[in-house]
Design a protein around this motif. Structure first.
Motif, PDB file in Angstrom:
ATOM      1  N   LEU A 262       0.806  -1.230   0.000  1.00 22.54           N
ATOM      2  CA  LEU A 262       0.000   0.000   0.000  1.00 22.54           C
ATOM      3  C   LEU A 262       0.837   1.277   0.000  1.00 22.54           C
ATOM      4  N   THR A 263       2.151   1.138   0.242  1.00 22.76           N
ATOM      5  CA  THR A 263       2.970   2.359   0.167  1.00 22.76           C
ATOM      6  C   THR A 263       3.057   2.848  -1.291  1.00 22.76           C
ATOM      7  N   LYS A 264       2.732   1.955  -2.221  1.00 19.18           N
ATOM      8  CA  LYS A 264       2.767   2.355  -3.640  1.00 19.18           C
ATOM      9  C   LYS A 264       1.440   2.980  -4.083  1.00 19.18           C
ATOM     10  N   VAL A 265       0.443   2.883  -3.219  1.00 19.74           N
ATOM     11  CA  VAL A 265      -0.901   3.367  -3.576  1.00 19.74           C
ATOM     12  C   VAL A 265      -1.119   4.728  -2.937  1.00 19.74           C
ATOM     13  N   GLU A 266      -1.236   5.747  -3.742  1.00 21.20           N
ATOM     14  CA  GLU A 266      -1.355   7.101  -3.197  1.00 21.20           C
ATOM     15  C   GLU A 266      -2.178   7.946  -4.163  1.00 21.20           C
ATOM     16  N   PHE A 267      -3.258   8.546  -3.697  1.00 18.47           N
ATOM     17  CA  PHE A 267      -4.108   9.308  -4.618  1.00 18.47           C
ATOM     18  C   PHE A 267      -3.341  10.511  -5.167  1.00 18.47           C
ATOM     19  N   GLN A 268      -3.299  10.618  -6.488  1.00 21.06           N
ATOM     20  CA  GLN A 268      -2.462  11.615  -7.161  1.00 21.06           C
ATOM     21  C   GLN A 268      -3.244  12.901  -7.437  1.00 21.06           C
ATOM     22  N   MET A 269      -2.879  13.963  -6.752  1.00 20.87           N
ATOM     23  CA  MET A 269      -3.613  15.218  -6.955  1.00 20.87           C
ATOM     24  C   MET A 269      -3.459  15.801  -8.368  1.00 20.87           C
ATOM     25  N   PRO A 270      -2.268  15.704  -8.985  1.00 16.15           N
ATOM     26  CA  PRO A 270      -2.169  16.231 -10.368  1.00 16.15           C
ATOM     27  C   PRO A 270      -3.123  15.503 -11.321  1.00 16.15           C
ATOM     28  N   VAL A 271      -3.376  14.222 -11.031  1.00 17.06           N
ATOM     29  CA  VAL A 271      -4.327  13.466 -11.851  1.00 17.06           C
ATOM     30  C   VAL A 271      -5.736  14.021 -11.639  1.00 17.06           C
ATOM     31  N   PHE A 272      -6.057  14.299 -10.385  1.00 18.81           N
ATOM     32  CA  PHE A 272      -7.379  14.873 -10.096  1.00 18.81           C
ATOM     33  C   PHE A 272      -7.547  16.186 -10.868  1.00 18.81           C
ATOM     34  N   GLU A 273      -6.517  16.999 -10.845  1.00 15.07           N
ATOM     35  CA  GLU A 273      -6.616  18.309 -11.503  1.00 15.07           C
ATOM     36  C   GLU A 273      -6.749  18.157 -13.029  1.00 15.07           C
ATOM     37  N   ALA A 274      -5.909  17.312 -13.624  1.00 10.12           N
ATOM     38  CA  ALA A 274      -5.928  17.167 -15.091  1.00 10.12           C
ATOM     39  C   ALA A 274      -7.258  16.561 -15.559  1.00 10.12           C
ATOM     40  N   TYR A 275      -7.746  15.566 -14.806  1.00  8.60           N
ATOM     41  CA  TYR A 275      -9.007  14.925 -15.207  1.00  8.60           C
ATOM     42  C   TYR A 275     -10.160  15.931 -15.109  1.00  8.60           C
ATOM     43  N   THR A 276     -10.201  16.652 -14.000  1.00 10.63           N
ATOM     44  CA  THR A 276     -11.288  17.617 -13.788  1.00 10.63           C
ATOM     45  C   THR A 276     -11.267  18.685 -14.887  1.00 10.63           C
ATOM     46  N   GLN A 277     -10.070  19.091 -15.247  1.00 11.97           N
ATOM     47  CA  GLN A 277      -9.941  20.111 -16.288  1.00 11.97           C
ATOM     48  C   GLN A 277     -10.507  19.589 -17.623  1.00 11.97           C
ATOM     49  N   GLY A 278     -10.145  18.369 -17.983  1.00 20.27           N
ATOM     50  CA  GLY A 278     -10.647  17.775 -19.227  1.00 20.27           C
ATOM     51  C   GLY A 278     -12.154  17.589 -19.173  1.00 20.27           C
ATOM     52  N   TYR A 279     -12.640  17.142 -18.032  1.00 25.22           N
ATOM     53  CA  TYR A 279     -14.074  16.863 -17.863  1.00 25.22           C
ATOM     54  C   TYR A 279     -14.886  18.150 -17.970  1.00 25.22           C
ATOM     55  N   LEU A 280     -14.404  19.200 -17.303  1.00 23.65           N
ATOM     56  CA  LEU A 280     -15.139  20.471 -17.339  1.00 23.65           C
ATOM     57  C   LEU A 280     -15.109  21.109 -18.728  1.00 23.65           C
ATOM     58  N   ALA A 281     -14.048  20.824 -19.484  1.00 24.28           N
ATOM     59  CA  ALA A 281     -13.952  21.404 -20.837  1.00 24.28           C
ATOM     60  C   ALA A 281     -15.118  20.946 -21.710  1.00 24.28           C
ATOM     61  N   THR A 282     -15.628  19.734 -21.478  1.00 24.93           N
ATOM     62  CA  THR A 282     -16.744  19.248 -22.292  1.00 24.93           C
ATOM     63  C   THR A 282     -18.070  19.274 -21.528  1.00 24.93           C
ATOM     64  N   ALA A 283     -18.061  18.852 -20.267  1.00 25.44           N
ATOM     65  CA  ALA A 283     -19.323  18.715 -19.518  1.00 25.44           C
ATOM     66  C   ALA A 283     -19.635  19.941 -18.671  1.00 25.44           C
ATOM     67  N   GLY A 284     -18.645  20.807 -18.474  1.00 29.53           N
ATOM     68  CA  GLY A 284     -18.813  21.934 -17.549  1.00 29.53           C
ATOM     69  C   GLY A 284     -20.069  22.740 -17.807  1.00 29.53           C
ATOM     70  N   GLU A 285     -20.367  22.957 -19.067  1.00 31.98           N
ATOM     71  CA  GLU A 285     -21.496  23.841 -19.401  1.00 31.98           C
ATOM     72  C   GLU A 285     -22.857  23.203 -19.140  1.00 31.98           C
ATOM     73  N   ILE A 286     -22.917  21.877 -18.968  1.00 31.64           N
ATOM     74  CA  ILE A 286     -24.249  21.286 -18.720  1.00 31.64           C
ATOM     75  C   ILE A 286     -24.444  20.865 -17.259  1.00 31.64           C
ATOM     76  N   LEU A 287     -23.377  20.881 -16.479  1.00 27.51           N
ATOM     77  CA  LEU A 287     -23.507  20.413 -15.087  1.00 27.51           C
ATOM     78  C   LEU A 287     -24.280  21.419 -14.240  1.00 27.51           C
ATOM     79  N   THR A 288     -25.071  20.917 -13.282  1.00 23.08           N
ATOM     80  CA  THR A 288     -25.789  21.819 -12.380  1.00 23.08           C
ATOM     81  C   THR A 288     -24.864  22.245 -11.242  1.00 23.08           C
ATOM     82  N   GLU A 289     -25.316  23.235 -10.514  1.00 20.18           N
ATOM     83  CA  GLU A 289     -24.538  23.734  -9.387  1.00 20.18           C
ATOM     84  C   GLU A 289     -24.282  22.617  -8.367  1.00 20.18           C
ATOM     85  N   GLN A 290     -25.300  21.804  -8.131  1.00 19.88           N
ATOM     86  CA  GLN A 290     -25.146  20.712  -7.151  1.00 19.88           C
ATOM     87  C   GLN A 290     -24.119  19.678  -7.631  1.00 19.88           C
ATOM     88  N   GLU A 291     -24.163  19.354  -8.898  1.00 16.51           N
ATOM     89  CA  GLU A 291     -23.169  18.403  -9.432  1.00 16.51           C
ATOM     90  C   GLU A 291     -21.763  18.978  -9.292  1.00 16.51           C
TER      91      GLU A 291
END
Ligand code: GN1
Ligand code: MG
Length: 372
Positions: A262-291
């Motif tokens: 488990l020392t090799k398992v660590e949630f990667q924040m740069p991955v979170f940032e890059a994925y969110t950026q890509g996701y918002l580029a396409t879905a950002g405009e349709i997501l609701t405030e709650q989402e």
């Protein structure tokens, strides 16, 4: 199943052809083969034997896949995607006399999939293509879809299933998984968060894929651009947060899903940032405030949910997820709980990353719709 035994199934789709079959190793659920043939239209295909223990309504499942792929094809004909090859009787799957269900897809050329993230560009692309899937299907009549696996992301129900498995399990096994049991009990008050919001209409029902891990995305071999989502079995009505969360629990882990160290398992924040950026580029405009406001939270909940499913399966003697060695489902569970703990420690940072990216989104003129 040996190559020669596949002939009757292949010929249902392609007629009499010469072929070579190559087993697909990485699915947890179905049996599958890459089929190379001398067929003129379909030289490269994928043959799958549907797991009808997991998918008890194979007809409903295949109708979903057929409807969704046809809809996507019409929306954007230039978008490469999975296409079913019909049988010679023009059916979308073949049911053999023994009840087994077989389907065939065209294999998309010059592409690859991968289990472990190789770079942040790939992660961004994964986010972009998953957001695009959501957006393309926003006007699909969501409740006309069949429910291929009921309660798939019903986390409170998954917890009840776990408790049931626990009460029926061997005392020795229960002893071994004490830390995991405690981990779940401590957090169980929050398991209803997304599911209840959906049912109370605080979150919109959407067409969701429900299994958005990295190896369910195809990438272009030459450009590394994401082409499309594959493994369409679990397309159902759900929350966008299921897909966002599931993708990150898989991509944010630099190690294998069953890594015992488990020392090799660590949630990667740069991955979170890059994925969110890509996701918002396409879905950002349709997501609701709650989402949008739960984007930072959903990977945590979905990661726990899937860890809990691995643990339940382990306690039951592994009837569901395919294993290659006895401890595999327990190791899979432990990696998920480690990732979820990392996300807890970094929740504040995750929220601020979403906020920063949302601010960027507004400055580009992409506005999110307010809650409907
Ligand atoms: C299963 O079929 P596959 O291997 O892509 C599972 C997902 C889990 C995943 C964990 C129908 O996905 O829900 O997240 O394993 N699919 C089903 O790796 O249960
Ligand atoms: Mg699957």
């Amino acid at each position: 199943m040996s190559e020669t035994n596949l002939f009757p199934y292949i010929s249902e789709f392609l007629g009499t052809v010469e072929f070579q079959a190559e087993v697909i190793q990485d699915g947890h659920i179905h049996d599958g083969w890459y089929i190379h043939t001398n067929h003129t239209t379909y030289p490269e295909t994928i043959l799958q034997k549907v797991n009808t223990h997991v998918f008890t309504d194979p007809d409903g499942l295949m109708q979903n896949i057929h409807q969704i792929t046809s809809f996507l094809q019409k929306k954007n004909p230039s978008q490469k995607q999975l296409n079913l090859i019909p049988t010679s009787l023009r059916k979308i799957y073949f049911q053999a006399t023994d009840g087994s269900v077989w389907r065939m897809y065209e294999r998309i050329p010059n592409c690859y999939s991968t289990q472990i993230t190789q770079n942040l560009r790939q992660v961004y692309e994964a986010g972009r293509v998953t957001g695009y899937f959501l957006k393309q299907l926003q006007d699909y009549p969501v409740h006309s879809l069949n429910i291929s696996i009921p309660d798939f992301h019903n986390t409170p129900k998954r917890y009840q299933d776990f408790l049931q498995a626990l009460s029926a399990a061997d005392a020795e096994l229960v002893q071994l998984v004490q830390p995991e049991i405690e981990f779940l009990h401590k957090r169980s008050d929050h398991f209803g968060l997304i599911w209840e919001a959906l049912y109370e209409q605080r979150l919109p029902w959407r067409v969701t894929h429900n299994d958005t891990k990295l190896d369910n995305i195809l990438f272009d071999l030459n450009t590394d651009q994401a082409i499309c989502l594959i493994d369409l079995d679990t397309i159902m009505p759900g929350s966008a947060l299921f897909d966002f969360g599931d993708a990150l629990r898989a991509m944010g882990n630099p190690a294998a899903e069953d890594e015992p160290d488990l020392t090799k398992v660590e949630f990667q924040m740069p991955v979170f940032e890059a994925y969110t950026q890509g996701y918002l580029a396409t879905a950002g405009e349709i997501l609701t405030e709650q989402e949008l406001s739960w984007l930072a939270l959903s990977p945590w909940l979905i990661t726990i949910e899937i860890g809990m499913r691995f643990l339940t399966d382990y306690l039951q003697g592994n009837p569901y997820f395919r294993i290659h060695y006895p401890m595999q489902n327990l190791y899979r569970c432990r990696t998920q709980f480690k990732l979820a703990s990392d996300m807890e420690a970094q929740q504040y940072l995750m929220k601020s990353i979403v906020q920063k990216l949302r601010n960027g989104m507004y400055s580009l003129g992409i506005e999110s719709k307010q809650e409907s």
